[in-house]
Design a protein around this motif. Structure first.
Motif, PDB file in Angstrom:
ATOM      1  N   ASP A 199       5.131  11.618  -6.702  1.00  0.00           N
ATOM      2  CA  ASP A 199       6.302  11.394  -7.559  1.00  0.00           C
ATOM      3  C   ASP A 199       5.957  11.638  -9.024  1.00  0.00           C
ATOM      4  O   ASP A 199       6.738  12.244  -9.760  1.00  0.00           O
ATOM      5  N   GLU A 200       4.764  11.168  -9.453  1.00  0.00           N
ATOM      6  CA  GLU A 200       4.313  11.424 -10.824  1.00  0.00           C
ATOM      7  C   GLU A 200       4.153  12.922 -11.072  1.00  0.00           C
ATOM      8  O   GLU A 200       4.543  13.427 -12.122  1.00  0.00           O
ATOM      9  N   MET A 250       0.840  -1.186   0.000  1.00  0.00           N
ATOM     10  CA  MET A 250       0.000   0.000   0.000  1.00  0.00           C
ATOM     11  C   MET A 250       0.882   1.244   0.000  1.00  0.00           C
ATOM     12  O   MET A 250       1.922   1.275   0.640  1.00  0.00           O
ATOM     13  N   ASN A 251       0.432   2.250  -0.717  1.00  0.00           N
ATOM     14  CA  ASN A 251       1.177   3.499  -0.821  1.00  0.00           C
ATOM     15  C   ASN A 251       1.049   4.335   0.438  1.00  0.00           C
ATOM     16  O   ASN A 251      -0.012   4.392   1.050  1.00  0.00           O
ATOM     17  N   LYS A 252       2.113   5.003   0.758  1.00  0.00           N
ATOM     18  CA  LYS A 252       2.102   5.926   1.885  1.00  0.00           C
ATOM     19  C   LYS A 252       1.378   7.206   1.471  1.00  0.00           C
ATOM     20  O   LYS A 252       1.536   7.686   0.348  1.00  0.00           O
ATOM     21  N   LEU A 253       0.583   7.764   2.370  1.00  0.00           N
ATOM     22  CA  LEU A 253      -0.074   9.039   2.117  1.00  0.00           C
ATOM     23  C   LEU A 253       0.774  10.168   2.678  1.00  0.00           C
ATOM     24  O   LEU A 253       1.276  10.079   3.796  1.00  0.00           O
ATOM     25  N   SER A 261      -1.024  10.430  -2.430  1.00  0.00           N
ATOM     26  CA  SER A 261      -0.187   9.241  -2.285  1.00  0.00           C
ATOM     27  C   SER A 261       1.235   9.585  -2.719  1.00  0.00           C
ATOM     28  O   SER A 261       1.457  10.454  -3.575  1.00  0.00           O
ATOM     29  N   GLU A 262       2.168   8.888  -2.134  1.00  0.00           N
ATOM     30  CA  GLU A 262       3.580   9.130  -2.450  1.00  0.00           C
ATOM     31  C   GLU A 262       3.841   8.880  -3.936  1.00  0.00           C
ATOM     32  O   GLU A 262       4.539   9.655  -4.584  1.00  0.00           O
ATOM     33  N   ALA A 263       3.237   7.832  -4.494  1.00  0.00           N
ATOM     34  CA  ALA A 263       3.428   7.516  -5.915  1.00  0.00           C
ATOM     35  C   ALA A 263       2.862   8.630  -6.796  1.00  0.00           C
ATOM     36  O   ALA A 263       3.484   9.036  -7.783  1.00  0.00           O
ATOM     37  N   ARG A 264       1.692   9.120  -6.435  1.00  0.00           N
ATOM     38  CA  ARG A 264       1.060  10.201  -7.219  1.00  0.00           C
ATOM     39  C   ARG A 264       1.886  11.486  -7.131  1.00  0.00           C
ATOM     40  O   ARG A 264       2.017  12.221  -8.111  1.00  0.00           O
TER      41      ARG A 264
END
Length: 60
Positions: free
Chosen positions: A47-48, A1-4, A42-45
């Protein structure tokens, strides 16, 4: 799960104030969601978001 990430995390990463980050999130400049009274991304979002932003800057 992604970190918020919260507003404080984003502000620190961008070198901006928390108030500025909140405004950017409210305008949709930063793709975040509001849960209760707080904004998160989210951390992934995030980064995007940074990658797309840096690509836009390279085109100018």
């Amino acid at each position: 799960m992604n970190k918020l990430l919260c507003v404080a995390d984003i502000a620190k990463a961008l070198g901006a104030s928390e108030q500025t980050v909140c405004r950017m999130m409210a305008r949709g400049d930063i793709p975040a969601v509001k849960i209760g009274r707080r904004w998160y991304i989210s951390e992934a979002r995030f980064d995007e978001f940074l990658e797309v932003g840096s690509n836009d800057n390279n085109r100018r």
